[in-house]
Design an enzyme around this catalytic site. Sequence first.
Site, PDB file in Angstrom:
ATOM      1  N   SER A 123      13.936   3.281  -5.058  1.00  0.00           N
ATOM      2  CA  SER A 123      13.552   2.909  -3.695  1.00  0.00           C
ATOM      3  C   SER A 123      14.680   2.175  -2.995  1.00  0.00           C
ATOM      4  CB  SER A 123      12.316   1.992  -3.759  1.00  0.00           C
ATOM      5  OG  SER A 123      12.101   1.337  -2.530  1.00  0.00           O
ATOM      6  N   GLU A 125      14.252  -0.344  -1.440  1.00  0.00           N
ATOM      7  CA  GLU A 125      13.970  -1.772  -1.629  1.00  0.00           C
ATOM      8  C   GLU A 125      14.855  -2.378  -2.721  1.00  0.00           C
ATOM      9  OE1 GLU A 125      11.939  -3.942  -0.010  1.00  0.00           O
ATOM     10  OE2 GLU A 125      11.263  -2.459   1.456  1.00  0.00           O
ATOM     11  N   TYR A 147       8.183  -6.158  -5.989  1.00  0.00           N
ATOM     12  CA  TYR A 147       8.267  -4.692  -6.055  1.00  0.00           C
ATOM     13  C   TYR A 147       9.716  -4.245  -6.201  1.00  0.00           C
ATOM     14  CZ  TYR A 147       8.362   0.135  -4.358  1.00  0.00           C
ATOM     15  OH  TYR A 147       8.585   1.487  -4.224  1.00  0.00           O
TER      16      TYR A 147
END
Length: 322
Positions: A123, A125, A147
């Site tokens: 991701s 992120e 996360y």
Amino acid sequence: MPTALITGINGQDGSYLAELLLEKGYTVVGMVRRSSTRTYERIEHLQDRLEIVPGDLHDQSSLVDILERHLPDEVYNLAAQSFVPTSWNQPVLTGEVTGLGVTRLLEAIRLVKPTARFYQASSSELFGKVREVPQNEDTPFYPRSPYGVAKVYAHWITVNYRESYNLYATSGILFNHESPRRGLDFVTRKITHGAARIRLGLATELRLGNLEAQRDWGFAKDYVEAMWLMLQQDTPEDYVIGTGEAHSVREFCAAAFSHVGLNYEDYVVVDEEFYRPAEVDILLADPRKARANLGWVPRVSFTELVQMMVEADMALVGRGLG
């Protein structure tokens, strides 16, 4: 006929990937976690062409059992606790599933079918508090949520198994990708669904957090093609997948509301309750490697994506289903 195992097949990406693989003649096995409610609406139209099996990234024995029974040629790990805000409320669960769950699956592959090709859903992120703009495969990671931290672990354990055991294991560092199948918890779908409800007279305001956050948004159906392409290469490598364009949440609101003839400024309310404890200001992909090596390019533009989602939510809400 090759066999593919997709974990998280009932999610947004899993449903689009299942469609793609079925079109290509694969036998598709979908792993889903047992729960008290069946959430198969995204794959309902495919269910007679899929084999759905119960399994859980918490439970290594279930993963081994699935691999022994189906001996897949390709494994796509799309299962995760994937909602960033939830990861602050449930950080240990997020680490167990999104991080350690990947180790359990890789270990099961190593033991049962080491020739299987493995795709890990990384991701954007990972980049969090970005070290450079745009971000490519060599940009250092700086996650800003539980996360993101779990995804960094999952990314590096995939690299570790590739280098330690010579597995064909690759990670796609996918930037934000949306669709009408996106969950209502995610900001993009919250915006398009909210605009539809306001346009149809069912709501009078939409409460959101940071409108200045910028993201690289693409269409999920385009992005699952990149996943498949990664597993067709001679050697496994990691790839950044994105459009190379950043747009703010404010821009997303403006595009969504204007498509239904409204001015977002009359309806959107900024509410600090929806701010993250640690903000991620901008995520912007540099997808040149994917374009050069995979021949992958996104087909759907930002404006087309927003309008597609608004139209779908207008139809959904209009039928009284949303």
